[in-house]
Design a protein around this motif. Structure first.
Motif, PDB file in Angstrom:
ATOM      1  N   LEU A 370       0.872  -1.167   0.000  1.00  0.00           N
ATOM      2  CA  LEU A 370       0.000   0.000   0.000  1.00  0.00           C
ATOM      3  C   LEU A 370       0.908   1.215   0.000  1.00  0.00           C
ATOM      4  N   ASP A 371       1.141   1.793  -1.179  1.00  0.00           N
ATOM      5  CA  ASP A 371       2.106   2.888  -1.341  1.00  0.00           C
ATOM      6  C   ASP A 371       1.371   4.186  -1.649  1.00  0.00           C
ATOM      7  N   ARG A 386       6.022  13.199   1.892  1.00  0.00           N
ATOM      8  CA  ARG A 386       6.411  11.812   1.629  1.00  0.00           C
ATOM      9  C   ARG A 386       6.557  11.042   2.934  1.00  0.00           C
ATOM     10  N   GLU A 387       7.113  11.705   3.943  1.00  0.00           N
ATOM     11  CA  GLU A 387       7.253  11.053   5.241  1.00  0.00           C
ATOM     12  C   GLU A 387       5.884  10.742   5.836  1.00  0.00           C
ATOM     13  N   LEU A 388       4.956  11.696   5.719  1.00  0.00           N
ATOM     14  CA  LEU A 388       3.612  11.481   6.244  1.00  0.00           C
ATOM     15  C   LEU A 388       2.884  10.369   5.499  1.00  0.00           C
ATOM     16  N   ALA A 389       3.169  10.247   4.196  1.00  0.00           N
ATOM     17  CA  ALA A 389       2.459   9.268   3.370  1.00  0.00           C
ATOM     18  C   ALA A 389       3.095   7.886   3.404  1.00  0.00           C
ATOM     19  N   THR A 390       4.241   7.764   4.041  1.00  0.00           N
ATOM     20  CA  THR A 390       4.934   6.474   4.072  1.00  0.00           C
ATOM     21  C   THR A 390       4.347   5.579   5.159  1.00  0.00           C
ATOM     22  N   ILE A 391       3.921   4.392   4.773  1.00  0.00           N
ATOM     23  CA  ILE A 391       3.374   3.412   5.712  1.00  0.00           C
ATOM     24  C   ILE A 391       4.522   2.512   6.161  1.00  0.00           C
ATOM     25  N   LYS A 392       4.860   2.601   7.449  1.00  0.00           N
ATOM     26  CA  LYS A 392       6.050   1.925   7.949  1.00  0.00           C
ATOM     27  C   LYS A 392       5.749   0.605   8.654  1.00  0.00           C
ATOM     28  N   THR A 393       4.566   0.468   9.242  1.00  0.00           N
ATOM     29  CA  THR A 393       4.268  -0.725  10.025  1.00  0.00           C
ATOM     30  C   THR A 393       2.918  -1.305   9.629  1.00  0.00           C
ATOM     31  N   ALA A 394       2.682  -2.530  10.095  1.00  0.00           N
ATOM     32  CA  ALA A 394       1.390  -3.171   9.845  1.00  0.00           C
ATOM     33  C   ALA A 394       0.258  -2.408  10.527  1.00  0.00           C
ATOM     34  N   ASP A 395       0.547  -1.840  11.701  1.00  0.00           N
ATOM     35  CA  ASP A 395      -0.469  -1.042  12.404  1.00  0.00           C
ATOM     36  C   ASP A 395      -0.823   0.208  11.607  1.00  0.00           C
ATOM     37  N   ARG A 397      -0.642   0.509   8.376  1.00  0.00           N
ATOM     38  CA  ARG A 397      -1.423   0.054   7.220  1.00  0.00           C
ATOM     39  C   ARG A 397      -2.875  -0.188   7.606  1.00  0.00           C
ATOM     40  N   ALA A 398      -3.069  -0.860   8.746  1.00  0.00           N
ATOM     41  CA  ALA A 398      -4.428  -1.155   9.203  1.00  0.00           C
ATOM     42  C   ALA A 398      -5.197   0.118   9.521  1.00  0.00           C
ATOM     43  N   ALA A 399      -4.512   1.098  10.135  1.00  0.00           N
ATOM     44  CA  ALA A 399      -5.178   2.350  10.492  1.00  0.00           C
ATOM     45  C   ALA A 399      -5.578   3.133   9.243  1.00  0.00           C
ATOM     46  N   VAL A 400      -4.701   3.148   8.236  1.00  0.00           N
ATOM     47  CA  VAL A 400      -5.014   3.848   6.989  1.00  0.00           C
ATOM     48  C   VAL A 400      -6.221   3.206   6.304  1.00  0.00           C
ATOM     49  N   LEU A 401      -6.225   1.888   6.220  1.00  0.00           N
ATOM     50  CA  LEU A 401      -7.349   1.193   5.593  1.00  0.00           C
ATOM     51  C   LEU A 401      -8.652   1.426   6.358  1.00  0.00           C
ATOM     52  N   ARG A 402      -8.555   1.404   7.680  1.00  0.00           N
ATOM     53  CA  ARG A 402      -9.751   1.606   8.503  1.00  0.00           C
ATOM     54  C   ARG A 402     -10.344   2.993   8.273  1.00  0.00           C
ATOM     55  N   GLY A 403      -9.471   4.006   8.282  1.00  0.00           N
ATOM     56  CA  GLY A 403      -9.945   5.366   8.066  1.00  0.00           C
ATOM     57  C   GLY A 403     -10.489   5.585   6.667  1.00  0.00           C
ATOM     58  N   ALA A 404      -9.803   5.037   5.661  1.00  0.00           N
ATOM     59  CA  ALA A 404     -10.252   5.200   4.280  1.00  0.00           C
ATOM     60  C   ALA A 404     -11.581   4.474   4.049  1.00  0.00           C
ATOM     61  N   LYS A 405     -11.717   3.318   4.656  1.00  0.00           N
ATOM     62  CA  LYS A 405     -12.954   2.551   4.505  1.00  0.00           C
ATOM     63  C   LYS A 405     -14.135   3.292   5.126  1.00  0.00           C
ATOM     64  N   ARG A 406     -13.901   3.857   6.316  1.00  0.00           N
ATOM     65  CA  ARG A 406     -14.971   4.611   6.978  1.00  0.00           C
ATOM     66  C   ARG A 406     -15.356   5.835   6.154  1.00  0.00           C
TER      67      ARG A 406
END
Length: 420
Positions: A370-371, A386-395, A397-406
Motif C-alpha cells: 500500500l504505497d 512523503r514522510e507522512l504518506a509512508t506506511i512503515k508498520t502493519a499497524d 497500514r491497518a489504520a489507513v485502511l480503517r480510516g479510508a474505509k470509513r
C-alpha cells in the motif's frame, strides 16, 4: 591493536552531559487543517523555543558538554534566521566554557554548513567516514573521551571505530544511528549518544548505555506526549543515569475516551470538556494540540465521521477552549472502531460495492503493498509529505485502511454506518 585495559575502579570526577538530537530547526509543525489566529505565533516559534530550552538546560545544569546527535538543522531549508539563532546559542555555551560535540545526521551532514559562516571554537563537528576523538578536561586533566562520526549523505554510520579508553577514562560516543545490531549499540563505549529517532528510548544498558533523547519538539499528532532532551549524569564510580527534561513549547496529546451504547451526544461532550479541563491543568504553561479518539460501542460511534458528529463535537470543543492562552486546542475527533461491511454492500454493482470489495481484498491480503507516496503531486518538494504518506508498520497500514474505509462508506452510502 591491543585489548583495552580494564577500567579503573577508583573514584573519578563526576560528569554531566546534555544529550539532544533531531532539533530540526528547518521543520515546522504539520498536520493541522486549520490554524486559529491566536496560535499562529506559538506554532511558528515552537521549534525555536524547544531548541532554546535545550541550551538553557545545558547552562542550568552546568554541563560538561552538549552532545548533538544529528538532524539539528538543514541550513538551506531553515534559512538565515535559524543559523543566526544556533550560532548565538553556541556562543552562550562558549562563554561558560561548555563544549559542543556535533555528529551530523540525515539533514545536517558537515558539508551542508556554509563555510562562509564559521562556527564558534567550542563547537566540534565530527567528520564523515571515520570516528574522531576529542577530550574533556578539568583542571588540566583529561576526565572523559568523546568519540563521534557524522553520517555520510545517503549512507550509514560505521560503528566499528568506537572503543572504550584503554586507561579507563569515561568514553562517550556520538552518532546518528549506527551499524550495530539492535541491543548492541552500547557495547563499545560507556554511553552512546544516538540520534535519528523522534521518540525517547534507551536501547542498550549493558555493558554501556545507548540512548535516544528524541526530538525536543513534536511536529505532528503521531509525535504525541512530552518531548525534550536528556541529562546524562555519571557519578564517581562511573555509573550512568539519564534524566528527561521537557523542552516542547507545544505538546501534541492523543486522548482516548471510552463510551457505552447508552451515552448521548450531550453526555459525551460534557465528558470531553471535563477531560479537557484536566489536560489544561496538567500541562499548565504549555500550548496543547489534542486528538480525541472515541472508543466503545453504540450509535454515537457510527456517527463519528467527518461531516457528521465528529465535526460537531470538534466545533463545540474549539468554542469551549476559545482564545485561551496557553491553549488546549482540539484538532480532531475520531474513532478507530472497525466498520462492519454489510454483505449486501459487497454484492452491489455500484461504486460503493467496488470500493468495499477493494478494501476487503486489501485487508485479507496483508502483504499486498500500500504505497500512498505514488499519489503525491509531481513537481512538488514533498519530502515532509512523503514522510507522512509512508506506511512503515502493519499497524499504520491497518489504520489507513480503517480510516479510508470509513470515509468511503460515509461518502458513498446514505445510511448510518454500523460499527463494532
Amino acid at each position: 591493536m591491543s585489548e583495552p585495559k580494564p577500567e579503573s575502579k577508583t573514584s573519578r570526577a563526576p560528569l554531566r552531559f546534555v544529550h539532544a538530537s533531531d532539533l530540526h530547526l528547518e521543520r515546522p509543525l504539520s498536520g493541522l487543517l486549520e490554524i486559529p489566529e491566536h496560535l499562529h505565533e506559538a506554532l511558528r516559534e515552537a521549534p525555536f523555543q524547544a531548541a532554546l530550552q535545550v541550551f538553557e538546560t545545558a547552562l542550568a545544569e552546568n554541563a560538561d558538554a552538549l552532545l548533538l546527535a544529528g538532524d539539528v538543522i538543514d541550513p538551506v531549508k531553515a534559512g538565515p534566521r535559524a543559523m543566526v539563532f544556533l550560532i548565538a546559542q553556541f556562543k552562550r555555551l562558549q562563554a561558560r566554557g561548555i563544549p559542543v560535540f556535533w555528529a551530523g545526521g540525515r539533514t545536517d551532514p558537515p558539508a551542508a554548513w556554509p563555510p562562509s559562516t564559521p562556527l564558534p571554537d567550542n563547537v566540534h563537528v565530527f567528520p564523515v567516514g571515520r570516528v574522531e576523538q576529542r577530550d574533556i578536561s578539568k583542571r588540566g586533566e583529561v576526565v572523559a573521551r568523546v568519540q563521534g562520526i557524522s553520517r555520510a549523505e545517503g549512507g550509514s554510520v560505521d560503528a566499528s571505530g568506537f572503543h572504550r579508553d584503554a586507561h579507563g577514562r569515561y568514553t562517550v560516543g556520538v552518532a546518528y544511528l549506527t551499524s550495530d545490531s539492535p541491543g548492541k549499540e552500547g557495547d563499545r563505549v560507556n554511553y552512546m549518544a544516538l540520534g535519528g529517532r523522534h521518540r525517547r528510548a534507551t536501547v542498550d544498558v549493558e555493558p554501556g548505555i545507548a540512548h535516544f533523547p528524541g526530538t525536543p519538539q513534536g511536529r505532528r499528532a503521531k509525535e504525541s506526549g512530552p518531548a525534550g532532551c536528556s541529562v546524562v549524569q555519571v557519578d564517581e564510580a562511573g555509573q550512568t543515569t539519564t534524566r528527561f527534561v521537557a523542552c516542547d513549547a507545544v505538546r501534541w496529546i492523543d486522548e482516548s475516551v471510552e463510551i457505552t451504547a447508552t451515552v448521548t451526544k450531550d453526555q459525551l461532550l460534557a465528558r470531553l470538556k471535563e477531560r479537557l479541563d484536566k489536560l489544561r491543568a496538567k500541562n499548565q504553561g504549555r500550548d496543547c494540540l489534542i486528538t480525541w479518539t472515541i472508543r466503545g460501542a453504540g450509535p454515537l460511534i457510527a456517527q463519528l465521521r467527518p461531516g457528521a458528529l465528529a465535526d460537531e463535537l470538534l466545533a463545540d470543543l474549539q468554542k469551549y477552549d476559545g482564545r485561551q492562552q496557553p491553549a488546549c486546542w482540539s484538532v480532531e475527533v475520531c474513532t478507530d472502531a472497525e466498520v462492519e461491511t454489510p454483505a449486501e454492500w459487497l454484492e452491489q454493482e455500484t461504486i460503493l460495492g467496488d470500493a468495499m470489495r477493494s478494501f476487503h481484498e486489501l485487508e485479507r491480503n496483508e502483504k499486498t503493498p500500500l504505497d500512498l507516496t505514488k499519489l503525491l503531486p509531481n513537481g512538488l518538494d514533498a519530502s515532509e509529505l512523503r514522510e507522512l504518506a509512508t506506511i512503515k508498520t502493519a499497524d499504520d497500514r491497518a489504520a489507513v485502511l480503517r480510516g479510508a474505509k470509513r470515509l468511503a462508506a460515509s461518502l458513498l452510502n446514505s445510511d448510518e454506518l454500523a460499527a463494532k
